[in-house]
Design a protein around this motif. Structure first.
Motif, PDB file in Angstrom:
ATOM      1  N   SER A  41       0.880  -1.172   0.000  1.00  0.00           N
ATOM      2  CA  SER A  41       0.000   0.000   0.000  1.00  0.00           C
ATOM      3  C   SER A  41       0.913   1.215   0.000  1.00  0.00           C
ATOM      4  O   SER A  41       2.072   1.119   0.446  1.00  0.00           O
ATOM      5  N   ARG A  44       2.335   2.120   3.517  1.00  0.00           N
ATOM      6  CA  ARG A  44       3.203   1.049   4.026  1.00  0.00           C
ATOM      7  C   ARG A  44       4.538   1.050   3.302  1.00  0.00           C
ATOM      8  O   ARG A  44       5.597   0.926   3.927  1.00  0.00           O
ATOM      9  N   GLU A 275      -6.213  -3.479  13.003  1.00  0.00           N
ATOM     10  CA  GLU A 275      -6.217  -2.374  12.052  1.00  0.00           C
ATOM     11  C   GLU A 275      -7.503  -1.552  12.141  1.00  0.00           C
ATOM     12  O   GLU A 275      -7.540  -0.393  11.712  1.00  0.00           O
ATOM     13  N   ASN A 344       1.375   0.231  10.803  1.00  0.00           N
ATOM     14  CA  ASN A 344       0.499  -0.698  10.085  1.00  0.00           C
ATOM     15  C   ASN A 344      -0.542  -1.365  10.976  1.00  0.00           C
ATOM     16  O   ASN A 344      -1.170  -2.337  10.575  1.00  0.00           O
TER      17      ASN A 344
END
Length: 429
Positions: A41, A44, A275, A344
């Protein structure tokens, strides 16, 4: 005109040729490593590149090229590159790919015995590092583990003093919180893709300490978890939780919809990964109106679930194994791994990170509480059985048929029992 399949194959071929041919070591003696990630991503990748820059500054004789394929096809492309046995030194290894990568001889065993950082890792991290074949083919960089998110303000209003600690309490609370006239429901049910994971969770909890954690779809006596009276009780409660405490359209909800149901104020409870914490924090929910707790337990006091994880490994065919190992160790050290976990929304791998306020307080604390409870059992998914992929697709369809009434609980359990009994036979034959 190229078909989508031909275009995908062409792109995969270009990536393979690029990895196989680019960037040999320069004349000045600088070692060039190639590293490929999977769960890509933009944010990330940016964070990972910053950590790589820190590594390069501390190791001026090493340069690292990071390859970031599109998320949707990353694992396929990594496999294609590995088949060429050249062009990659460090790679992201997932719990779903570790077995096949090691079986094909693509992963090098990491020399953790003389690495000081090994003892700084949590027990869970060291256990998962050697989960495949008893050898450290990767160092996990973080974990996904489910907890219960709940609206503490809703529970107070309903006179419920504590968050549900069992599946029965979860059902009772969901039913009590549900007011269909106000489109307010107790629980964010997952009936779409991934819904079978929750059926596994509740059936496992009801079977309790009879489950073999290392073969999580099987009991210690060798029978499947679907074969017991407790499994039937669990699936009955599972269906009632949907019908009496969840939105009707959650029959097709997957990850985005179930999270949105909670953050939008439609549902009062949700079971999900860490998350989601950031998503909830950024939502319009009142800051003091929600919290987390470990996942519910079954009648015998046990909760069972696998943890999702991925990590960094070194290819067996790398011509710079020493430098590649050095990079993996650097990324796995406390400061770097904690920074990566924070960025993350991962459960951290370093013991020291458990004292960090981000993880030891607030919504994150439930994950550490669960890890400290020996009745919250970590299991291993049976991903190494030949029918695992087939099971994943078929099981979700079975759950939808169960919720819509096209199949009974006994239909589903009998089918799953027969399937996994056959899987056990195939694996031992």
């Amino acid at each position: 005109m190229r078909t989508p399949h031909r275009l995908a194959a062409l792109l995969a071929g270009v990536l393979t040729m690029t990895l196989a041919s680019c960037g040999a070591d320069d004349a000045a003696g600088t070692v060039k490593l190639r590293m490929i990630e999977s769960l890509t991503s933009p944010d990330r990748t940016k964070l990972l590149k910053s950590l790589i820059t820190d590594f390069e500054q501390k190791n001026p004789g090493i340069k690292v090229e990071l390859i970031s394929p599109p998320l949707e096809s990353a694992d396929q492309k990594i496999t294609q590159v590995l088949q060429t046995k050249k062009g990659v030194d460090v790679l992201e290894v997932r719990d779903f790919t570790a077995k096949s990568f090691s079986n094909n001889g693509w992963l090098a065993e990491l020399p953790v015995g003389n690495w000081p950082g090994w003892n700084e890792l949590t027990d869970l991290t060291r256990k998962k590092a050697v989960e495949v074949g008893g050898k450290p083919y990767l160092i996990p960089y973080g974990f996904y583990e489910k907890v219960l998110f709940y609206r503490s303000d809703w529970l107070r209003e309903a006179g419920i003093a504590q968050p549900p600690a069992t599946w029965q309490e979860l059902y009772d609370a969901a039913k009590r919180l549900t007011d269909k006239g106000k489109r307010r429901y107790g629980y964010s049910f997952r009936g779409g893709k991934g819904g079978s994971d929750y059926a596994v969770m509740i059936v496992s909890a009801f079977n309790g300490d009879k489950v073999d954690p290392d073969k999580s779809f099987f009991l210690k006596d060798g029978k499947t978890i679907w074969s017991t009276p407790e499994a039937a009780q669990a699936l009955d409660l599972f269906v009632r939780l949907f019908k009496e405490g969840s939105p009707a359209d959650s029959v097709s909800w997957s990850y985005p919809e179930m999270v949105q149901g909670f953050t939008s104020g439609v549902t009062g409870m949700l079971i999900q990964d860490p998350e989601v914490i950031k998503t909830v924090e950024e939502s319009a929910l009142p800051k003091d109106g929600w919290s987390t707790a470990p996942i519910p337990k079954g009648p015998g006091g046990h909760a069972l679930q696998p943890v999702g994880y991925a990590g960094w490994g070194v290819t067996s065919f790398s011509t710079h194994k020493g430098e590649a190992t050095k990079l993996v160790q650097f990324l796995s050290e406390s400061a770097q791994s904690t920074k990566f976990a924070k960025g993350n929304s991962l459960i951290p791998i370093a013991k020291a990170a458990q004292q960090d306020p981000q993880f030891s307080q607030g919504a994150w604390k439930a994950y550490l509480d669960a890890q400290g409870d020996d009745k919250q059992v970590i299991t291993i998914r049976p991903v190494d059985y030949p029918g695992w992929s087939e099971w994943q697709q078929a099981a979700d369809k079975d759950i939808q048929s169960l919720l819509t009434g096209d199949k009974t609980a006994q239909d589903v359990l009998s089918g799953w029992d027969a399937f996994w009994t056959d899987q056990a036979r195939k694996k031992t034959s």
